[in-house]
Design a protein around this motif. Structure first.
Motif, PDB file in Angstrom:
ATOM      1  N   ARG A 233     129.879  28.292  20.995  1.00  0.00           N
ATOM      2  CA  ARG A 233     129.567  29.617  20.442  1.00  0.00           C
ATOM      3  C   ARG A 233     130.817  30.345  19.985  1.00  0.00           C
ATOM      4  N   VAL A 234     131.959  29.972  20.515  1.00  0.00           N
ATOM      5  CA  VAL A 234     133.225  30.590  20.117  1.00  0.00           C
ATOM      6  C   VAL A 234     133.620  30.138  18.707  1.00  0.00           C
ATOM      7  N   ILE A 235     133.272  28.911  18.350  1.00  0.00           N
ATOM      8  CA  ILE A 235     133.612  28.362  17.039  1.00  0.00           C
ATOM      9  C   ILE A 235     132.437  28.621  16.103  1.00  0.00           C
ATOM     10  N   LYS A 236     132.567  29.645  15.274  1.00  0.00           N
ATOM     11  CA  LYS A 236     131.458  30.121  14.434  1.00  0.00           C
ATOM     12  C   LYS A 236     130.943  29.077  13.452  1.00  0.00           C
ATOM     13  N   SER A 237     131.776  28.147  13.012  1.00  0.00           N
ATOM     14  CA  SER A 237     131.341  27.171  12.010  1.00  0.00           C
ATOM     15  C   SER A 237     130.262  26.227  12.541  1.00  0.00           C
ATOM     16  N   PHE A 238     130.110  26.111  13.850  1.00  0.00           N
ATOM     17  CA  PHE A 238     129.042  25.280  14.401  1.00  0.00           C
ATOM     18  C   PHE A 238     127.676  25.974  14.317  1.00  0.00           C
ATOM     19  N   HIS A 239     127.648  27.303  14.181  1.00  0.00           N
ATOM     20  CA  HIS A 239     126.397  28.059  14.107  1.00  0.00           C
ATOM     21  C   HIS A 239     125.434  27.602  15.203  1.00  0.00           C
ATOM     22  N   ASP A 240     125.944  27.509  16.419  1.00  0.00           N
ATOM     23  CA  ASP A 240     125.144  27.051  17.551  1.00  0.00           C
ATOM     24  C   ASP A 240     124.026  28.055  17.826  1.00  0.00           C
ATOM     25  N   GLU A 241     122.792  27.555  17.952  1.00  0.00           N
ATOM     26  CA  GLU A 241     121.668  28.461  18.150  1.00  0.00           C
ATOM     27  C   GLU A 241     120.561  27.803  18.965  1.00  0.00           C
ATOM     28  N   ALA A 242     119.785  28.644  19.647  1.00  0.00           N
ATOM     29  CA  ALA A 242     118.607  28.174  20.366  1.00  0.00           C
ATOM     30  C   ALA A 242     117.508  27.911  19.358  1.00  0.00           C
TER      31      ALA A 242
END
Length: 94
Positions: A41-50
């Motif tokens: 979640r710290v690395i915005k480029s991953f766009h990690d989401e539920a």
């Protein structure tokens, strides 16, 4: 340190990925092993989401414009289970 477990179908899919996506997936695994899902979640480029609906309880991270890694967190065991690495189409998946 977190354990990253891969579903048996992931190995087959990885062999067909473009090299740039494969490298990004390896970096994704390194981050998860060291920092856990919160590190993503710290690395915005991953766009990690539920995820919602049929995939509720799973999460998704971008590996590129098209590819996503779908995973779930098993916090009691400090484990991340990679379900799939797939083009962005969650409909009709097992």
């Amino acid at each position: 340190m977190w354990a990253v477990l891969e579903h048996r179908r992931v190995a087959k899919r990885l062999s067909r990925l473009p090299v740039e996506i494969l490298k990004r997936y390896e970096k994704w695994k390194d981050i998860v092993r060291i920092s856990g899902p919160s590190g993503l979640r710290v690395i915005k480029s991953f766009h990690d989401e539920a995820l919602k609906g049929e995939w509720k309880g799973h999460r998704s991270s971008r590996l590129g414009q098209q590819f996503r890694v779908i995973y779930r967190v098993v916090a009691q065991e400090i484990r991340v289970e990679v379900i799939d690495v797939t083009p962005h189409n969650y409909e009709g998946s097992d």
